[in-house]
Design a protein around this motif. Structure first.
Motif, PDB file in Angstrom:
ATOM      1  N   VAL A 241       0.773  -1.378  -0.072  1.00 14.68           N
ATOM      2  CA  VAL A 241      -0.154  -0.301   0.089  1.00 14.68           C
ATOM      3  C   VAL A 241       0.898   1.055   0.310  1.00 14.68           C
ATOM      4  N   ILE A 242       1.959   1.168   1.131  1.00 14.29           N
ATOM      5  CA  ILE A 242       2.813   2.174   0.751  1.00 14.29           C
ATOM      6  C   ILE A 242       3.272   2.514  -0.414  1.00 14.29           C
ATOM      7  N   HIS A 243       4.329   1.453  -1.249  1.00 13.99           N
ATOM      8  CA  HIS A 243       4.625   1.351  -1.951  1.00 13.99           C
ATOM      9  C   HIS A 243       3.812   2.157  -3.659  1.00 13.99           C
ATOM     10  N   VAL A 244       2.499   1.149  -3.804  1.00 13.64           N
ATOM     11  CA  VAL A 244       1.764   2.404  -4.269  1.00 13.64           C
ATOM     12  C   VAL A 244       1.629   4.136  -4.241  1.00 13.64           C
ATOM     13  N   ILE A 245       1.321   3.843  -3.420  1.00 11.66           N
ATOM     14  CA  ILE A 245       1.276   5.372  -2.493  1.00 11.66           C
ATOM     15  C   ILE A 245       2.162   6.304  -3.354  1.00 11.66           C
ATOM     16  N   CYS A 246       3.429   5.920  -2.790  1.00 14.31           N
ATOM     17  CA  CYS A 246       4.583   6.217  -3.067  1.00 14.31           C
ATOM     18  C   CYS A 246       4.879   6.736  -4.520  1.00 14.31           C
ATOM     19  N   ASP A 247       4.813   5.529  -5.731  1.00 11.27           N
ATOM     20  CA  ASP A 247       4.950   5.557  -6.807  1.00 11.27           C
ATOM     21  C   ASP A 247       3.652   6.330  -7.127  1.00 11.27           C
ATOM     22  N   SER A 248       2.935   6.173  -7.070  1.00 10.51           N
ATOM     23  CA  SER A 248       1.703   7.408  -7.268  1.00 10.51           C
ATOM     24  C   SER A 248       1.788   9.154  -6.766  1.00 10.51           C
ATOM     25  N   ILE A 249       2.128   9.486  -5.729  1.00 10.02           N
ATOM     26  CA  ILE A 249       3.122  10.997  -5.667  1.00 10.02           C
ATOM     27  C   ILE A 249       3.919  10.926  -6.937  1.00 10.02           C
ATOM     28  N   LEU A 250       4.819  10.009  -6.410  1.00 12.99           N
ATOM     29  CA  LEU A 250       5.942  10.549  -7.784  1.00 12.99           C
ATOM     30  C   LEU A 250       5.556  10.574  -9.096  1.00 12.99           C
ATOM     31  N   GLY A 251       4.719  10.167  -9.784  1.00 16.86           N
ATOM     32  CA  GLY A 251       4.221  10.171 -11.217  1.00 16.86           C
ATOM     33  C   GLY A 251       3.282  11.128 -11.010  1.00 16.86           C
ATOM     34  N   ALA A 252       2.879  11.249  -9.620  1.00 14.65           N
ATOM     35  CA  ALA A 252       1.953  12.536  -9.812  1.00 14.65           C
ATOM     36  C   ALA A 252       2.902  14.290  -9.959  1.00 14.65           C
ATOM     37  N   VAL A 253       4.170  13.933  -9.775  1.00 15.62           N
ATOM     38  CA  VAL A 253       5.229  15.138  -9.794  1.00 15.62           C
ATOM     39  C   VAL A 253       5.934  14.793 -10.419  1.00 15.62           C
ATOM     40  N   SER A 254       6.079  13.827 -12.426  1.00 13.10           N
ATOM     41  CA  SER A 254       7.060  13.857 -12.743  1.00 13.10           C
ATOM     42  C   SER A 254       7.847  13.103 -12.230  1.00 13.10           C
ATOM     43  N   ASP A 255       8.372  12.449 -11.267  1.00 15.11           N
ATOM     44  CA  ASP A 255       9.695  12.462 -10.794  1.00 15.11           C
ATOM     45  C   ASP A 255       9.926  11.334 -10.629  1.00 15.11           C
ATOM     46  N   GLY A 256      10.148  10.295 -11.367  1.00 14.67           N
ATOM     47  CA  GLY A 256      10.220   8.650 -10.958  1.00 14.67           C
ATOM     48  C   GLY A 256       9.387   8.076 -10.751  1.00 14.67           C
ATOM     49  N   ASP A 257       9.900   7.035 -10.342  1.00 18.49           N
ATOM     50  CA  ASP A 257       9.347   5.608  -9.096  1.00 18.49           C
ATOM     51  C   ASP A 257      10.149   5.456  -8.326  1.00 18.49           C
TER      52      ASP A 257
END
Length: 162
Positions: A45-61
């Motif tokens: 759950v934390i991993h997908v939240i991190c990925d979605s936030i990083l994706g939203a700011v266009s900063d990888g994964d």
């Protein structure tokens, strides 16, 4: 011109389940005969939240920022990774509008754990509980999830300029 007021990101992750492993999901420990396998604590759950936030700011994964080839992340509490991702979000002058997570898991049933997950993660992210939705579903016995070989999760995050 692109309107940067709102941005959206998506996260998806899968972890294998094995007998005898700890099962940490949504920032809490579950008492179950199987747990998720991963380089960190495998909190999907934390991993997908991190990925979605990083994706939203266009900063990888998550792999770009916390590579599984780096021993300092071996067994790390994923809440620490989420704190770092929230710092990136804040540095880019954005805040969470809302987060929506769906967990795909056959067993155990998660309904009774959802409220505790939301409380734990909102505390880490310093956001109101109304901004985080966590849901769980099964695959009706189909595929690797249905056979209880793994767990998957999706997340969509909407962020807005401060």
């Amino acid at each position: 011109m692109i309107n940067e007021s709102y941005r959206i990101g998506h996260g998806y992750d899968v972890h294998r389940l094995e007998a005898g492993e700890k099962f940490i999901i949504g920032g809490i420990d579950l008492d179950h005969n199987k747990g998720a396998v991963g380089h960190s604590d495998a909190d999907i759950v934390i991993h997908v939240i991190c990925d979605s936030i990083l994706g939203a700011v266009s900063d990888g994964d998550i792999g770009k920022h916390f590579p599984d080839t780096d021993e300092k992340y071996k067994g790390i509490d994923s809440k620490k990774l989420l704190i770092e991702v929230m710092k990136i979000l804040n540095e880019k002058n954005y805040e969470i509008n809302n987060i929506d997570v769906t967990i795909l898991l056959e067993k155990p049933k998660l309904r009774s754990y959802i409220e505790k997950m939301v409380a734990a993660l909102c505390d880490v992210m310093k956001i109101d509980k109304k901004k985080l939705s966590i849901k769980a579903t099964t695959t009706e016995g189909l595929g690797f999830i249905g056979r209880q070989e793994g767990v998957a999760a999706h997340c969509v995050t909407l962020i807005k300029k401060k």
